[in-house]
Scaffold this active site. Structure first.
Site, PDB file in Angstrom:
ATOM      1  N   GLY A  44       0.817  -1.204   0.000  1.00  0.00           N
ATOM      2  CA  GLY A  44       0.000   0.000   0.000  1.00  0.00           C
ATOM      3  C   GLY A  44       0.839   1.236   0.000  1.00  0.00           C
ATOM      4  CG  ASN A  73      -4.314  -7.088   4.217  1.00  0.00           C
ATOM      5  OD1 ASN A  73      -3.687  -8.136   4.148  1.00  0.00           O
ATOM      6  ND2 ASN A  73      -4.794  -6.501   3.140  1.00  0.00           N
ATOM      7  CE1 TYR A 105       2.175  -7.226  -9.290  1.00  0.00           C
ATOM      8  CE2 TYR A 105       0.420  -6.933  -7.690  1.00  0.00           C
ATOM      9  CZ  TYR A 105       1.361  -6.394  -8.541  1.00  0.00           C
ATOM     10  OH  TYR A 105       1.505  -5.042  -8.644  1.00  0.00           O
TER      11      TYR A 105
HETATM   12  P1  AMP Z   1      -3.010  -4.607 -16.838  1.00  0.00           P
HETATM   13  O1  AMP Z   1      -2.412  -3.554 -17.645  1.00  0.00           O
HETATM   14  O2  AMP Z   1      -4.293  -4.172 -16.206  1.00  0.00           O
HETATM   15  O3  AMP Z   1      -3.180  -5.925 -17.556  1.00  0.00           O
HETATM   16  O4  AMP Z   1      -2.026  -4.839 -15.637  1.00  0.00           O
HETATM   17  C1  AMP Z   1      -1.394  -6.026 -15.378  1.00  0.00           C
HETATM   18  C2  AMP Z   1      -0.166  -5.758 -14.538  1.00  0.00           C
HETATM   19  O5  AMP Z   1      -0.537  -5.191 -13.287  1.00  0.00           O
HETATM   20  C3  AMP Z   1       0.585  -7.048 -14.257  1.00  0.00           C
HETATM   21  O6  AMP Z   1       1.828  -6.909 -14.865  1.00  0.00           O
HETATM   22  C4  AMP Z   1       0.716  -7.132 -12.765  1.00  0.00           C
HETATM   23  O7  AMP Z   1       2.076  -7.150 -12.426  1.00  0.00           O
HETATM   24  C5  AMP Z   1       0.060  -5.908 -12.216  1.00  0.00           C
HETATM   25  N1  AMP Z   1      -1.045  -6.264 -11.295  1.00  0.00           N
HETATM   26  C6  AMP Z   1      -1.824  -7.331 -11.301  1.00  0.00           C
HETATM   27  N2  AMP Z   1      -2.747  -7.292 -10.329  1.00  0.00           N
HETATM   28  C7  AMP Z   1      -2.538  -6.148  -9.673  1.00  0.00           C
HETATM   29  C8  AMP Z   1      -3.144  -5.532  -8.556  1.00  0.00           C
HETATM   30  N3  AMP Z   1      -4.163  -6.087  -7.929  1.00  0.00           N
HETATM   31  N4  AMP Z   1      -2.657  -4.341  -8.155  1.00  0.00           N
HETATM   32  C9  AMP Z   1      -1.636  -3.778  -8.788  1.00  0.00           C
HETATM   33  N5  AMP Z   1      -1.034  -4.298  -9.840  1.00  0.00           N
HETATM   34  C10 AMP Z   1      -1.463  -5.470 -10.298  1.00  0.00           C
END
Ligand code: AMP
Length: 487
Positions: free
Chosen positions: A42, A117, A258
């Site tokens: 966060g 959390n 992740y």
């Molecule tokens: P997008 O462009 O929306 O497909 O973003 C995917 C990317 O965001 C991936 O490379 C992940 O590393 C990251 N990601 C996935 N889930 C989350 C999340 N809940 N919060 C922040 N980043 C995320």
């Protein structure tokens, strides 16, 4: 913590880190360090509350931990030998200062601070009932529901009140709370969100979302808090209670994929090793002839290392990340998100030109990141670009504390895999299978209705009731709260 469902469809405000320390004269400094190690959970806001001889001291701020607690004057004001702290992940504005945790309330028994959390899935339903009975809420956060339920409780001590309150709560949560003389830690009955117990050299105990927060302060790892367990920390030691019927354990598998830091251990598994095994499994499932394996940094790195080792194809840092930019997800609009990817990543042309490239990343959510990255790698001269994802397709939103957009924005909920491949511009695209993921987690094969992990974002099998979602309560209450949250 979470804001009520529906408040902002595009961004639930839920990912967080918690920390607590009991019986240490440096409590506030230790809490700030612990929160710093949990910064990835966060970056929007943070707070610390301390207790000194029955008096409470608080400091909350917007931004990163290092800035919020940089001033010696601020730290000096946070007196006492007990502290709890919280990091919040949210998009800009999410409720403003009032929603920053830990929350504080005055009870008959004295002051009380609480941080959590996760996400409470019947908080809005309970909130509506409480408001009808006269409760006046100060924040838009689901966390406050726990405080009001405690106020209504007839139990005569804070621990009893908290147990009574939490028995009415559904959801995924790891909580740290503090009274004048004790710290309370709780993990929800399915243990969806992590919480660990550690011990400092002087014997004082700490609680934290992840083991990296113990490492930074030199605390020894004692154990994971069990699903459904409540621990009470006093300077004399730790008492364990099991006041809630523990459910079957359902640790969030996305923490391993992740969210958690790779150097953390969660429920006996090292996150980095798990990610490498997932990458190796992905290589077995979705081999493609290529010249180079390139991670999307940083999230794709351990899986790419595993993929490269398994496939025998060289690993190269074909994309370099600029570490001085926040996560793309934090950016509030799609346009800025596009820009964010460019700010964050740059192609290492010398390693990509003329090559057949396998890109490895942890997940595709909206598809925006992958699209930009694939384009960037092609611009750098790659001959072929194959995308490999170390999670199954994210088809369902998380209601238990991971920030995901609504279903319409989840690309895998809207398109078939070959369509996604075309959308992101890749020559091929593969995700790890759900069964392969369980294999890589060294878990027993997945059994529908009782899997070893919460994998709802991939399977749509939600282990905890979604009371607020399944009633219309979130719609009704959210519109009433929307203007409220903007204040
Ligand atoms: P997008 O462009 O929306 O497909 O973003 C995917 C990317 O965001 C991936 O490379 C992940 O590393 C990251 N990601 C996935 N889930 C989350 C999340 N809940 N919060 C922040 N980043 C995320």
């Amino acid at each position: 913590m979470g804001t009520p469902f529906g408040l902002d469809d595009d961004a639930f405000h839920e990912e967080c880190g918690v920390f607590a320390v009991c019986g240490n004269p440096e409590a506030a400094a230790l809490a700030a360090l612990g929160l710093h190690a949990l910064q990835h959970r966060g970056q929007e806001a943070a707070g610390i509350i301390t207790v000194d001889n029955g008096s409470f001291f608080a400091h909350h701020g917007i931004g990163e931990v290092g800035d919020i607690f940089a001033s010696p004057q601020v730290m000096a004001r946070l007196k006492g030998d007990m502290a709890i702290g919280h990091n919040r992940y949210s998009t800009a504005g999410g409720g403003g200062m009032r929603n920053i945790q830990p929350l504080y309330a005055d009870f008959e028994f004295g002051g009380f601070a609480l941080a959590h959390n996760g996400n409470l899935t019947n908080a809005m339903t309970l909130r509506r009932q409480l408001v009808q009975r006269g409760a006046l809420f100060h924040t838009t956060a689901d966390t406050e529901t726990v405080v009001h339920l405690m106020a209504m409780s007839r139990a005569n001590d804070p621990v009893g009140r908290m147990i009574e309150a939490l028995r009415q709560i559904e959801g995924a949560y790891s909580i740290v709370a503090m009274t004048q003389n004790k710290i309370i830690g709780v993990r929800d009955p399915m243990g969806v969100r992590p919480l660990v117990l550690g011990k400092l050299e002087n014997g004082s105990h700490v609680l934290a979302s992840e083991t990296v927060a113990l490492d930074i302060i030199g605390a020894e790892f004692v154990r994971d808090i069990k699903p459904g367990e409540m621990v009470v920390l006093t300077p004399e030691g730790v008492t364990s209670l099991m006041p809630f019927q523990p459910g079957p354990s359902r640790m969030c598998v996305f923490e391993y994929i992740y969210f958690a830091r790779p150097d953390s251990n969660i429920d006996g598994r090292n996150v980095y090793e798990a990610r490498k095994r997932i990458g190796a499994q992905l290589a077995r499932e979705a081999h493609v002839d290529a010249d180079v394996i390139v991670p999307v940094p940083d999230s794709g790195v351990p899986a790419a290392i595993g993929y490269a080792a398994e496939s025998g194809i060289p690993f190269e840092l074909g994309i370099i990340r600029n570490h001085y930019v926040g996560r793309t997800f934090i950016e509030p609009t799609d346009q800025i998100r596009h820009l964010g990817v460019k700010l964050k990543h740059n192609a290492n042309q010398a390693r990509l030109e003329g090559k057949r490239v396998v890109l490895v990343d942890d997940s595709i959510v909206r598809g925006t990141t992958s699209r930009k990255i694939v384009d960037m790698v092609r611009q750098a001269g790659a001959k072929e670009v194959h995308m490999r994802i170390s999670s199954p397709p994210t088809r369902h939103p998380c209601f238990y504390g991971i920030d995901t957009p609504s279903r319409e924005k989840l690309i895998a909920a809207q398109m078939e895999i070959d369509e996604i491949a075309r959308f992101i511009g890749a020559d091929s695209l593969s995700f790890i299978s759900v069964d392969g993921l369980y294999d890589a987690m060294e878990s027993a094969p997945r059994v529908a209705a009782s899997p070893a992990f919460c994998d709802a974002c991939f399977t749509g099998e939600y282990p905890i009731a979604l009371t607020d979602v399944s009633t219309d309560v979130h719609n009704a209450s959210a519109s009433a709260l929307r203007s409220e949250a903007g204040k």
